[in-house]
Write a protein that holds these residues in place. Sequence first.
Motif, mmCIF file in Angstrom:
data_model
loop_
_atom_site.group_PDB
_atom_site.id
_atom_site.type_symbol
_atom_site.label_atom_id
_atom_site.label_comp_id
_atom_site.label_asym_id
_atom_site.label_seq_id
_atom_site.Cartn_x
_atom_site.Cartn_y
_atom_site.Cartn_z
ATOM 1 N N LEU A 182 147.472 46.318 143.277
ATOM 2 C CA LEU A 182 148.050 47.642 143.224
ATOM 3 C C LEU A 182 149.093 47.621 141.907
ATOM 4 O O LEU A 182 150.278 48.354 142.232
ATOM 5 C CB LEU A 182 148.828 48.190 144.313
ATOM 6 N N ILE A 183 148.562 47.300 140.771
ATOM 7 C CA ILE A 183 149.638 47.097 139.718
ATOM 8 C C ILE A 183 150.092 48.280 139.054
ATOM 9 O O ILE A 183 151.139 48.610 138.500
ATOM 10 C CB ILE A 183 149.147 46.143 138.856
ATOM 11 N N ASP A 184 149.188 49.373 139.163
ATOM 12 C CA ASP A 184 149.423 50.682 138.428
ATOM 13 C C ASP A 184 150.793 51.442 138.994
ATOM 14 O O ASP A 184 151.735 51.754 138.381
ATOM 15 C CB ASP A 184 148.368 51.695 138.770
ATOM 16 N N GLY A 185 150.859 51.095 140.367
ATOM 17 C CA GLY A 185 152.002 51.798 141.056
ATOM 18 C C GLY A 185 153.356 51.198 140.647
ATOM 19 O O GLY A 185 154.297 51.743 140.432
ATOM 20 N N VAL A 186 153.199 49.873 140.395
ATOM 21 C CA VAL A 186 154.466 48.685 140.148
ATOM 22 C C VAL A 186 154.768 49.133 138.755
ATOM 23 O O VAL A 186 155.949 49.021 138.298
ATOM 24 C CB VAL A 186 154.182 47.215 140.411
ATOM 25 N N THR A 187 153.684 49.073 137.811
ATOM 26 C CA THR A 187 154.023 49.446 136.482
ATOM 27 C C THR A 187 154.827 50.999 136.244
ATOM 28 O O THR A 187 155.777 50.929 135.561
ATOM 29 C CB THR A 187 152.755 49.659 135.620
ATOM 30 N N ASN A 188 154.405 51.924 136.979
ATOM 31 C CA ASN A 188 155.261 53.130 137.005
ATOM 32 C C ASN A 188 156.531 52.918 137.628
ATOM 33 O O ASN A 188 157.452 53.567 137.127
ATOM 34 C CB ASN A 188 154.312 54.391 137.817
ATOM 35 N N PHE A 189 156.706 52.247 138.740
ATOM 36 C CA PHE A 189 158.162 51.755 139.150
ATOM 37 C C PHE A 189 158.950 51.126 138.011
ATOM 38 O O PHE A 189 160.238 51.523 137.634
ATOM 39 C CB PHE A 189 157.840 50.757 140.393
ATOM 40 N N ILE A 190 158.390 50.305 137.366
ATOM 41 C CA ILE A 190 159.128 49.720 136.174
ATOM 42 C C ILE A 190 159.471 50.741 135.137
ATOM 43 O O ILE A 190 160.601 50.694 134.594
ATOM 44 C CB ILE A 190 158.314 48.554 135.512
ATOM 45 N N LYS A 191 158.562 51.501 134.686
ATOM 46 C CA LYS A 191 158.617 52.691 133.654
ATOM 47 C C LYS A 191 159.713 53.548 133.955
ATOM 48 O O LYS A 191 160.719 54.070 133.283
ATOM 49 C CB LYS A 191 157.471 53.412 133.353
ATOM 50 N N ASN A 192 159.642 53.885 135.303
ATOM 51 C CA ASN A 192 160.734 54.959 136.033
ATOM 52 C C ASN A 192 161.913 54.430 136.022
ATOM 53 O O ASN A 192 162.981 55.195 135.886
ATOM 54 C CB ASN A 192 160.109 55.686 137.051
ATOM 55 N N GLY A 193 162.184 53.142 136.410
ATOM 56 C CA GLY A 193 163.228 52.265 136.570
ATOM 57 C C GLY A 193 163.945 52.167 135.306
ATOM 58 O O GLY A 193 165.494 52.124 135.521
ATOM 59 N N PHE A 194 163.574 51.983 134.253
ATOM 60 C CA PHE A 194 164.136 51.880 133.000
ATOM 61 C C PHE A 194 164.581 53.236 132.418
ATOM 62 O O PHE A 194 165.378 52.974 131.304
ATOM 63 C CB PHE A 194 163.295 50.771 132.134
ATOM 64 N N ALA A 195 163.916 54.208 132.710
ATOM 65 C CA ALA A 195 164.015 55.407 132.023
ATOM 66 C C ALA A 195 165.288 55.929 131.982
ATOM 67 O O ALA A 195 165.808 56.438 130.775
ATOM 68 C CB ALA A 195 163.139 56.502 132.725
ATOM 69 N N PRO A 196 166.160 55.692 133.003
ATOM 70 C CA PRO A 196 167.529 56.533 132.939
ATOM 71 C C PRO A 196 168.348 55.692 131.967
ATOM 72 O O PRO A 196 169.363 56.488 131.450
ATOM 73 C CB PRO A 196 168.066 56.062 134.436
ATOM 74 N N ILE A 197 168.072 54.718 131.406
ATOM 75 C CA ILE A 197 169.051 54.134 130.528
ATOM 76 C C ILE A 197 169.111 54.468 129.038
ATOM 77 O O ILE A 197 170.242 54.752 128.557
ATOM 78 C CB ILE A 197 168.256 52.526 129.974
ATOM 79 N N ALA A 198 168.042 55.436 128.777
ATOM 80 C CA ALA A 198 168.088 55.952 127.490
ATOM 81 C C ALA A 198 168.918 57.282 127.711
ATOM 82 O O ALA A 198 169.832 57.606 126.700
ATOM 83 C CB ALA A 198 166.646 56.461 127.210
ATOM 84 N N SER A 199 169.150 57.866 128.875
ATOM 85 C CA SER A 199 169.747 58.955 129.229
ATOM 86 C C SER A 199 171.546 58.527 129.249
ATOM 87 O O SER A 199 172.320 59.262 128.726
ATOM 88 C CB SER A 199 169.482 59.862 130.309
ATOM 89 N N ILE A 200 171.585 57.275 129.667
ATOM 90 C CA ILE A 200 173.011 56.665 130.017
ATOM 91 C C ILE A 200 173.492 56.476 128.373
ATOM 92 O O ILE A 200 174.629 56.645 128.156
ATOM 93 C CB ILE A 200 172.982 55.432 130.604
ATOM 94 N N LEU A 201 172.639 55.842 127.448
ATOM 95 C CA LEU A 201 173.080 55.448 126.235
ATOM 96 C C LEU A 201 173.285 56.962 125.224
ATOM 97 O O LEU A 201 173.811 56.809 124.136
ATOM 98 C CB LEU A 201 172.023 54.786 125.529
ATOM 99 N N SER A 202 172.611 57.927 125.559
ATOM 100 C CA SER A 202 172.538 58.934 124.911
ATOM 101 C C SER A 202 173.736 59.761 124.877
ATOM 102 O O SER A 202 174.223 60.366 123.767
ATOM 103 C CB SER A 202 171.422 59.984 125.349
ATOM 104 N N ILE A 203 174.788 59.573 125.730
ATOM 105 C CA ILE A 203 175.997 60.284 125.890
ATOM 106 C C ILE A 203 177.098 59.191 125.790
ATOM 107 O O ILE A 203 178.309 59.197 125.891
ATOM 108 C CB ILE A 203 176.197 60.904 127.259
ATOM 109 N N PHE A 204 176.615 57.989 125.208
ATOM 110 C CA PHE A 204 177.649 56.912 124.928
ATOM 111 C C PHE A 204 178.132 56.944 123.554
ATOM 112 O O PHE A 204 177.503 56.982 122.647
ATOM 113 C CB PHE A 204 177.119 55.646 125.220
#
Length: 204
Positions: A182-204
């Motif tokens: 069931l790797i597709d679900g884990v891949t989505n989990f990884i992608k979604n987990g890292f996604a907030p970092i771009a938002s955090i850095l955008s206001i830094f």
Amino acid sequence: MAQAATAGATSTDHFVTLMNVMREHHKAMPGKTFALNASPHYTALMALAANDDGSNSAQQLAQLPPAFDDLKAETKAKLSATATTSQTGVQGATNDLSADKNSGSFMQKMQEQRDAAKKANNDAIDSAYDKAIQLGNDHPELQGVLPGAMGFVSDTITTVVSTITNVIEGVLSKIGEILSGLIDGVTNFIKNGFAPIASILSIF
């Protein structure tokens, strides 16, 4: 226990000591905000950093020199690179486990990702504080405002790294799903987990 301020110390003495206390706090307890107002060094520094008119240097927060912008830009670049490298490593380890079913190798790779994230946190903290201390030495009039500004920098660093480690721990909890194909679900989990970092850095 808070370190007592030394009688007779100069504002620079208090500033450098405070910067190093903050440095070690954010390395030892990432994610926990440093309580500036509870620090005797901050109290002493603010008393000594008062301007002739009785105000302190806090009003200069929006007027920090370009060197502080450089500090932030360098920190942001390091965090962005760390996030990219970590996401690639975590996804690679996940893909390898899905293909070879070697859970021992997977666990080792994920531990390496943990260690790399911790090192990235400490390296970013050390680099930022080294530069902040130099900035305060070069511009003593800013010593009263730099601790608050560095609290923001430190919290950003530890938030990004904590986000990375949370993803790593989350993927480790999904080893059964990976082994079951069931790797597709884990891949989505990884992608979604890292996604907030771009938002955090955008206001830094």
